[in-house]
Write an enzyme that holds these catalytic residues in place. Structure first.
Site, PDB file in Angstrom:
ATOM      1  N   ASP A 196      46.743  18.242  29.408  1.00 28.64           N
ATOM      2  CA  ASP A 196      48.119  18.626  29.734  1.00 28.64           C
ATOM      3  C   ASP A 196      48.713  19.356  28.526  1.00 28.64           C
ATOM      4  O   ASP A 196      48.120  19.424  27.451  1.00 28.64           O
ATOM      5  CB  ASP A 196      48.950  17.405  30.152  1.00 28.64           C
ATOM      6  CG  ASP A 196      50.135  17.821  31.040  1.00 28.64           C
ATOM      7  OD1 ASP A 196      50.488  19.029  31.043  1.00 28.64           O
ATOM      8  OD2 ASP A 196      50.720  16.966  31.731  1.00 28.64           O
TER       9      ASP A 196
HETATM   10  C1  NOJ Z   1      53.209  19.575  31.971  1.00 28.77           C
HETATM   11  C2  NOJ Z   1      53.036  18.796  33.229  1.00 28.77           C
HETATM   12  O1  NOJ Z   1      52.869  17.435  32.943  1.00 28.77           O
HETATM   13  C3  NOJ Z   1      51.877  19.253  34.104  1.00 28.77           C
HETATM   14  O2  NOJ Z   1      51.993  18.611  35.349  1.00 28.77           O
HETATM   15  C4  NOJ Z   1      51.867  20.727  34.254  1.00 28.77           C
HETATM   16  O3  NOJ Z   1      50.787  21.109  35.065  1.00 28.77           O
HETATM   17  C5  NOJ Z   1      51.791  21.370  32.882  1.00 28.77           C
HETATM   18  N1  NOJ Z   1      52.945  20.984  32.091  1.00 28.77           N
HETATM   19  C6  NOJ Z   1      51.717  22.887  32.947  1.00 28.77           C
HETATM   20  O4  NOJ Z   1      52.916  23.404  33.332  1.00 28.77           O
END
Ligand code: NOJ
Length: 716
Positions: free
Chosen positions: A257
């Protein structure tokens, strides 16, 4: 040598780490941007993957840099959070779950993929498979609610929808099962907080949706930001490597993430970036999103002997293999198509309207207030969500723009060309100003029907949007009580429509209203979808995929809890209950009314006894005793009567939908494979335990509303 082997043999370390790096363009930002301008980095091979960029033109240009101007000509992998639609938004996942139709779940994902791919994208960070029993957690909106089996069904449909039958097709997106795993039970519902749950809950509730996604062929997985009992998921070798890769056989790409590798320092499990990068690589994370931990940390980690070049090569192989599977080597521009035809967009919006209408949940409909008569002469549409097109997007709107969305007011005005439409905002969503309430109340005098549109702003759920108060924000309660009181005095039909990304704790509002319709966030066709239901063109059929608590203090609240040794007994103080609230939710899982009235009868089970290879056929008759045609959702729950592990009160095992005209009787048939009745024994091994299992069938997770049969499980 294969193409991938040849490439790896000729790559420098920096080029290899480039393939393990994903960096953001500035289109959508959900965390710190560290990487700056990517143009030169793409040319030099220092960045091999991007997120958060949109548009066939810009994608084509960056892809050109990669495949024409970089030394090895490796195409970029470009992803975006296409959660519930790309430009054309569908209902948010929590709403869509309540449609209980795998065909529609798959169809919306297919459309989202087609639209996203036409914009040059090859990867979506969806579906979110985190089970949530805590609506304080804002990300509850991104998943399918409280039930693990339901999450698994939706996982399969979404992976199929996004990926299609051929990942190389120009309209296919690689899906990403996220957030692995158990992000839902963050402490006290607080975003990003630590998670500490039992091994049993992990295996019974939180892992099965991911196992289902892997079986469905999901191309990528994203670990959660959170730590699980002290081990951050980004570095969780036992779960990422031993469970996901070895036990489930996942051989796709694991993408961290946003900045999560660097955040291992904040977790306190790594002293510096090289150590953090080494931990993630060991666990099996292939792509570093936004931390620049692999690019800057792994060279040092290699020198220190914390990782080996073979581990790096394994990760690079997986990434290149995904690019190959996506057809990016064969045609790097294949997904950068020109604008789609007007007919395609019209068809997509028609689907958004259909699913939107079917996702609305009618919580209450006293005096049959809904549907409103179409002959209304004057309709007042009141409240801060009445004329709020942009809010209809909900959180994660990808490339959806407010102008492309239909507000409730516009939807009703279009549907009722001969009706005088009145509008008053009353109050803002979160503000404290109550001055507009008087004007809103005054409108009630002029109207012969009132629709009160209340709820949360789109950004009040989703990532980084936990709340401890789950009532209506701002001064909306004041607006509601004033308008409802006036409507009651004037004896005018008044219905409430709630927009929200989670269940709200609104027992008073529900008690004071005749009719409450939950719209969640329906997407681009919101206003038309709400009008379809409010005016009776469509009978509501959505069901809540999550229990509605009366009070925040009841959370976590879910239908599959265990009975306890002292089940609640009003006559006995020393039983499991509260002094100041019923145990029961305001509305249970599965609740949702229609404009029909269904009587259930004649529950039949195909056999009195089952062996593990059998499938139980559950049949029940339904009669629509109401005055409108309607679609009913029927649930099958199971309850193991005595088992080696205390069984859940109700366990969802199947669902089906049936549409019946007034007076009509029909039969639904739901298959429950006996393997589904396995439990995890005290050592967490799946077993088919002999004994009696109750089979409960009906409209919601409330024993009082369920027909009960029983089947005996037999060894052999
Ligand atoms: C943070 C989020 O937790 C995740 O769900 C997302 O895919 C990513 N950012 C990318 O935007």
């Amino acid at each position: 040598m294969s193409r991938i082997e040849t490439l790896i043999a000729s790559m420098t370390l920096a080029e290899k780490l480039g393939q393990l790096t994903m960096t953001a363009s500035s289109f959508t930002v959900t965390g710190p941007v560290i990487a700056g301008d990517s143009t030169e980095s793409i040319r030099s091979g220092a960045i091999g993957n991007l997120l958060n960029m949109v548009g066939a033109g810009p994608v084509r240009e960056l892809q050109r840099l990669a495949v024409e101007e970089s030394r090895l000509k490796i195409p970029l992998l470009i992803g975006l959070d296409i959660i519930h639609g790309h430009r054309s938004l569908f209902p948010v996942p929590l709403a869509e779950a309540g449609v209980f139709d795998p065909v529609l779940w798959e169809a919306t994902a297919r459309e989202a993929a087609t639209e996203g791919a036409a914009d040059g994208l090859a990867l979506t960070f969806a579906p979110m498979l985190d089970v949530s029993r805590d609506p304080r957690w804002g990300r509850t909106v991104e998943g399918s609610g409280e039930d693990s089996w339901l999450a698994a069904q939706m996982a399969v449909a979404k992976v199929r929808g996004f990926q299609g039958t051929d990942l190389a097709a120009p309209d296919a997106l690689a899906a990403c099962a996220k957030h692995f795993c158990a992000y839902g039970p963050v402490t006290a519902g607080r975003e990003y907080a630590s998670v500490d749950i039992s091994e049993r809950t992990l295996h019974e509730v939180h892992l099965p949706p991911f196992a289902a996604a892997v079986r469905a062929g999901v191309a990528t997985v994203m670990p959660a930001f959170t730590d699980l009992a002290g081990i951050p998921m980004t570095a969780h070798t036992p779960l990422l490597r031993d469970w996901l890769r070895v036990r489930c056989g996942f051989d796709g790409v694991i993408i961290s993430d946003y900045n999560a590798i660097r955040e291992l320092l904040n977790h306190g499990v790594a002293a510096d970036l090289p150590q953090a990068a080494a931990l993630a690589l060991h666990a099996g994370v292939d792509i570093d999103m936004m931390a620049d931990g692999y690019r800057h940390g792994l060279p040092v980690a290699l020198e220190r002997g914390l990782v080996s070049i073979e581990q790096i090569d394994t990760a690079v192989t997986r990434v290149l293999h995904l690019k190959e599977r996506l057809g990016l080597f064969a045609d790097p521009y294949g997904r950068c198509r020109t604008l789609e035809s007007a007919a395609t967009i019209t068809r997509r919006r028609a689907l958004a309207r259909r699913v939107g209408a079917q996702s609305l949940v009618l919580l209450k409909n006293g005096h049959d207030v809904l549907p409103f008569r179409k002959s209304l002469r004057r309709l007042a549409v009141v409240g801060p969500l009445a004329e709020a097109a942009g809010e209809m997007r909900g959180p994660w709107w990808a490339a959806g723009v407010p102008d492309n969305h239909v507000s409730v007011f516009t939807g009703l005005r279009t549907a009722l060309p001969d009706t005088t439409m009145l509008y008053a905002q009353g109050v803002t969503i979160e503000g404290n100003d109550t001055e507009g309430i008087a004007a809103a109340v005054a409108l009630c005098d002029q109207a012969d029907g009132i629709l009160l549109c209340l709820g949360e702003a789109a950004v009040m759920s989703g990532e980084a949007a936990s709340r401890v108060n789950l009532g209506l924000p701002g001064q909306q309660d004041a607006l509601a009580s004033a308008v409802l009181a006036r409507a009651r005095t004037l004896r005018k039909p008044c219905a409430v429509v709630l927009f929200c990304g989670r269940p709200l704790t609104v027992p008073q509002l529900v008690a004071d209203s005749d009719a409450v319709l939950v719209a969640w966030f329906p997407g681009c066709e919101a206003g038309h979808a709400v009008a379809d239901v409010v005016l009776g063109r469509v009978s509501p059929s959505g069901r809540t995929a999550i229990s509605w608590p009366r009070f925040v203090g009841q959370i976590p609240l879910f239908h599959s809890e265990r009975r306890s040794g002292r089940p609640a007994n009003p006559a006995d103080k020393f039983t499991s209950k509260y002094l100041d609230s019923p145990n029961e939710p305001l509305f249970p899982f599965g609740h949702g009314l229609t404009y029909g009235r269904f009587r259930y009868s004649n529950l039949r089970l195909s056999a009195p006894a089952l062996k593990v290879r059998d499938t139980l056929e559950v049949r029940v008759d339904l009669t629509n005793e109401g005055r409108s045609a309607a679609r009913e959702t029927v649930f099958v729950f199971t309850h193991d009567v005595v088992a080696s592990v205390a069984p859940p009160l109700l366990q969802l095992a199947g669902f089906a939908r049936l549409e019946l005209a007034p007076g009509e009787t029909g039969t639904v048939s739901i298959a429950v494979p006996a393997t589904q009745l396995k439990i995890l024994d005290p050592d967490l091994a799946p077993v088919f335990e002999p004994g009696v299992v109750e089979i409960l069938v009906g409209p919601r997770a409330d024993r009082a509303d369920l027909l009960v049969g029983a089947v005996e499980l037999q060894a052999g």
